[in-house]
Enzyme design. Structure first.
Site, PDB file in Angstrom:
ATOM      1  N   ASN A  49     -47.632 -11.236  15.170  1.00 32.04           N
ATOM      2  CA  ASN A  49     -48.874 -10.472  15.032  1.00 32.04           C
ATOM      3  C   ASN A  49     -49.482 -10.144  16.390  1.00 32.04           C
ATOM      4  OD1 ASN A  49     -48.753 -10.540  12.236  1.00 32.04           O
ATOM      5  ND2 ASN A  49     -50.273 -12.165  12.010  1.00 32.04           N
ATOM      6  N   ARG A 380     -42.109   2.852   4.263  1.00 31.66           N
ATOM      7  CA  ARG A 380     -41.198   1.842   4.807  1.00 31.66           C
ATOM      8  C   ARG A 380     -40.271   1.413   3.679  1.00 31.66           C
ATOM      9  NH1 ARG A 380     -43.855   0.167   9.580  1.00 31.66           N
ATOM     10  NH2 ARG A 380     -46.127   0.048   9.418  1.00 31.66           N
ATOM     11  N   HIS A 440     -49.183   8.067   3.814  1.00 34.90           N
ATOM     12  CA  HIS A 440     -49.189   6.629   3.557  1.00 34.90           C
ATOM     13  C   HIS A 440     -49.274   6.322   2.068  1.00 34.90           C
ATOM     14  CE1 HIS A 440     -51.117   2.477   3.780  1.00 34.90           C
ATOM     15  NE2 HIS A 440     -50.070   2.336   4.556  1.00 34.90           N
ATOM     16  N   ARG A 569     -58.138  -9.136   3.739  1.00 39.19           N
ATOM     17  CA  ARG A 569     -57.139  -9.986   4.379  1.00 39.19           C
ATOM     18  C   ARG A 569     -57.355 -10.073   5.882  1.00 39.19           C
ATOM     19  NH1 ARG A 569     -52.410  -7.172   4.432  1.00 39.19           N
ATOM     20  NH2 ARG A 569     -52.109  -7.107   6.668  1.00 39.19           N
TER      21      ARG A 569
END
Length: 697
Positions: A49, A380, A440, A569
């Protein structure tokens, strides 16, 4: 709006992101509730990350500062102050990360027979074994690069692990410097003996005399560079978007350094040379006590996956087929189209199997002779994608297949270019969306001939069409043959593949034109209900919330008495619980074995609530620079199921982190009597699909 002045009502997004990664680190430290090898994986996730944060966010901030276009953030912090805080907090977090590895994880792993050791701790037999490995497997792929007037300082690729080697010529007494790159395809840790693992750079460093015969090795130090790897793709009317991206990918390899990680004991003269040659600022240097690049702990976390060390991992979890898609008998798989005709199907991954739902939907569509066309977005997907295979099969069977491949999906650009070409070669119509926007949204549309008419089947989701991450990411999706949604998706795909002006949809909210205004309208409607004394409520589940207009609208709703629950999140720029501003807003974060990835929105109470799911977070990039789609759920049982999910997440008996108005997060994992609170994801695993039906009632 009453309350704090405008410059104090938003938390800084970059600092909020660091707080998120700190929560990941807290999981790695939780020896009471997280199995040991899973804690190793959390340490790897923290490192990965942070790599991406520096490659994109810090690099972008430095670029804006260098070009003079950086502006004060919505939090009111000047850009240089934001950078100063990032560097200070990053140094503290990286030191803490290294300390958790050295002082907690390594000893605990050793206690169960998994030893991560250094070269000095090996016995003679192990050293001989590793010498043979070096001689036959490592030495042939290593390339020492000298630095002198005839050999300029070599290019150091981003995130590569390197050794800085100081040498002395015994004949002349002259000192030299060389760099040895650790090939990225090598394992991060080499097994010296059963259960004993050595960092690969230690093995190379112990045999440097074979790389520099006749020279005296003075010292060696590991180092690692992070570069600016954000993309700025600009295609003009005369250039193909695919070609523009390929050109930019080549340029990205040579982005300027933004971080230098080194051994904490590096010799000052060597560090000075690296700083000078890399043209990096001293405040961008991070001295680390642990081995560099602990993303390699994924290798340790995977040890014995076939069954060994099972007690050191989360209990095995096998996804289940959604009840509405169960096989119709032995050897007779479910007819997906018939199941969808019976009712809309709300999916919750990974608890509901992706393979027997979304993947099966597309595979059946590819094989079905009555299917005439498939239209699909791909943001993806996996390396061996059955989704791509199904689309290829459909095209080869003569169906019309349109695939919108987002080739600008960050860090998946190379893979998506490869998929685009494979699909084109199979006869699919491949488009790359709209210039200036990333596509997206997660959409699939199947057109099927049934009797004398055509029926459209659709999937609208919150996650990527990636079978591998579908087992690790929590996501929602809707399978439907609703006419209104079918018409909406047809119009949206036509806009993306052809020329069309923005369209108003029936059951979709789409960005960049209508999503922010639509959400603002829904928030304002709840505020007006509260002001009129009617029941009101707002619930939002997203990965990140940053957009100032939406946050201000939520503040106004709170001041009108609307209870607002936000389940986030990652980044949250909203300050909850501030007197006069946001007393009625509560923000929670849930992290666990699955990455909470779904986006859901509930406006209102009980059966009067409007419920939406979709692809968009509440960030500027989603609302202004991406094609996003939310779909409205109409089935009462599905709307109640989403509300029940929020009830579980916001329940004080569920373990989570709570956000305070000053930006600090507090984890609550135990009840007052010391017993562990319920783990949200374990609750869903244990009760499986029954959870939805029982609580949706």
């Amino acid at each position: 709006m009453t309350g704090p002045a405008p410059e104090t009502r938003f938390l800084d997004r970059e600092i909020s992101w660091l707080r998120f990664n700190e929560r990941v680190l807290e999981l790695a430290q939780d020896a009471d509730q997280i199995p040991l090898l899973e804690r190793a994986r959390y340490l790897a996730i923290f490192a990965s990350n942070l790599d991406e944060f520096y490659m994109v966010r810090v690099a972008g901030l430095r670029r804006r500062l260098a070009t003079g276009v950086a502006t004060t953030s919505a939090s009111g912090l000047p850009p240089r102050e934001v950078l100063r805080r990032i560097l200070a907090e990053t140094k503290e977090l990286m030191a803490r990360h290294a300390g958790v590895f050295q002082d907690e994880l390594r000893p605990e792993l050793a206690a169960v027979g998994i030893n991560i050791i250094r070269w000095a701790e090996l016995d003679s037999e192990e050293r001989e074994k590793l010498f043979q490995l070096f001689r036959y497997q490592l030495f042939p792929v290593l390339t020492p690069l000298a630095v002198d007037p005839a050999h300029p300082f070599p290019y150091i690729s981003g995130l590569s692990l390197n050794l800085a080697v100081s040498l002395r010529d015994p004949d002349t007494g002259q000192e030299h410097f060389a760099r040895v790159k650790v090939p990225p395809l090598l394992p991060r840790f080499v097994e010296a003996n059963a259960g004993r693992y050595v960092p690969v750079e230690d093995v190379i460093a112990a045999h440097l005399e074979l790389l520099f015969p006749g020279m005296e090795i003075q010292d060696h130090h590991a180092f690692r560079v992070t570069r600016n790897e954000d993309l700025e793709v600009e295609a003009d009317t005369d250039e193909n978007l695919l070609q523009a991206l390929e050109r930019e990918l080549m340029r990205r390899r040579f982005g300027p350094p933004v971080r230098l990680e080194v051994d904490e004991n590096i010799r000052p003269q060597v560090l000075d040379l690296l700083i000078r040659e890399l043209d990096i600022n001293e405040d961008e240097v991070f001295k680390i006590s642990a081995p560099l690049d602990l993303t390699g702990l994924n290798q340790i976390a995977d040890i014995g996956k076939s069954g060994e060390y099972s007690e050191l991992r989360f209990k095995p979890f096998v996804t289940k087929t959604h009840p509405d898609l169960a096989d119709e008998g032995p050897g007779k798989p479910a007819d997906i189209f018939a199941a969808i005709r019976r009712r809309d199907i709300l999916l919750h991954h990974p608890y509901d199997s992706f393979a027997t739902s979304v993947q099966a939907f597309l595979e059946q569509a590819a094989e079905d002779p009555d299917v005439l066309a498939i239209k699909q977005t791909l943001y993806r997907t996996s390396g061996d994608s059955p989704i791509v295979d199904a689309l290829v099969d459909a095209a080869e069977a003569g169906k019309q297949v349109l695939v919108l491949v987002e080739i600008k999906a960050r860090f998946d650009e190379h893979a998506n270019i490869s998929w685009a070409r494979k699909l084109e070669q199979a006869g699919c119509h491949v488009v790359y969306g709209l210039i200036g926007l990333k596509t997206h949204c997660k959409l699939s549309l199947v057109v099927r001939r049934e009797g004398g008419f055509l029926r459209r089947y659709a999937h609208v989701g919150t996650g990527n069409y990636n079978p591998k991450t579908a087992r690790l990411y929590e996501d929602l999706g809707l399978l439907t043959c609703d006419n209104e949604i079918g018409a909406d998706l047809s119009d949206l795909f036509n806009r993306l593949s052809g020329f069309a002006h923005p369209t108003k949809f029936g059951r979709l909210l789409t960005a960049p034109n209508a999503l922010r205004p639509g959400l603002l309208e829904l928030i304002h409607a709840q505020r007006e209900k509260a002001e009129a004394g009617q029941p009101a409520r707002i619930r939002i589940k997203v990965n990140s919330i940053v957009d100032e207009a939406l946050i201000d609208a939520l503040y106004e709703a709170s001041q009108a008495g609307v209870p607002v629950e936000i389940w986030v999140r990652g980044i949250c720029a909203l300050r909850p619980g501030v007197e006069g501003l946001s007393e009625n807003i509560r923000v929670r974060s849930v992290l666990g074995r699955f990455l909470e990835h779904s986006r859901a929105f509930v406006f209102g109470r009980e059966d009067q609530a409007q419920v939406w799911i979709g692809s968009s977070d509440l960030m500027h990039r989603n609302l202004d620079r991406r094609v996003e789609a939310l779909v409205r759920l109409v089935e009462p049982v599905q709307r109640r199921a989403i509300s029940a999910l929020f009830e579980l997440a916001m329940d004080p008996k569920t373990a989570a982190w709570d956000l305070a108005g000053d930006g600090t997060w507090t984890r609550t994992a135990y009840a007052e009597d010391g017993s562990p609170l319920a783990d949200l994801q374990n609750t869903l695993i244990t009760e499986r699909a029954d959870w939805w039906s029982r609580r949706a009632g």
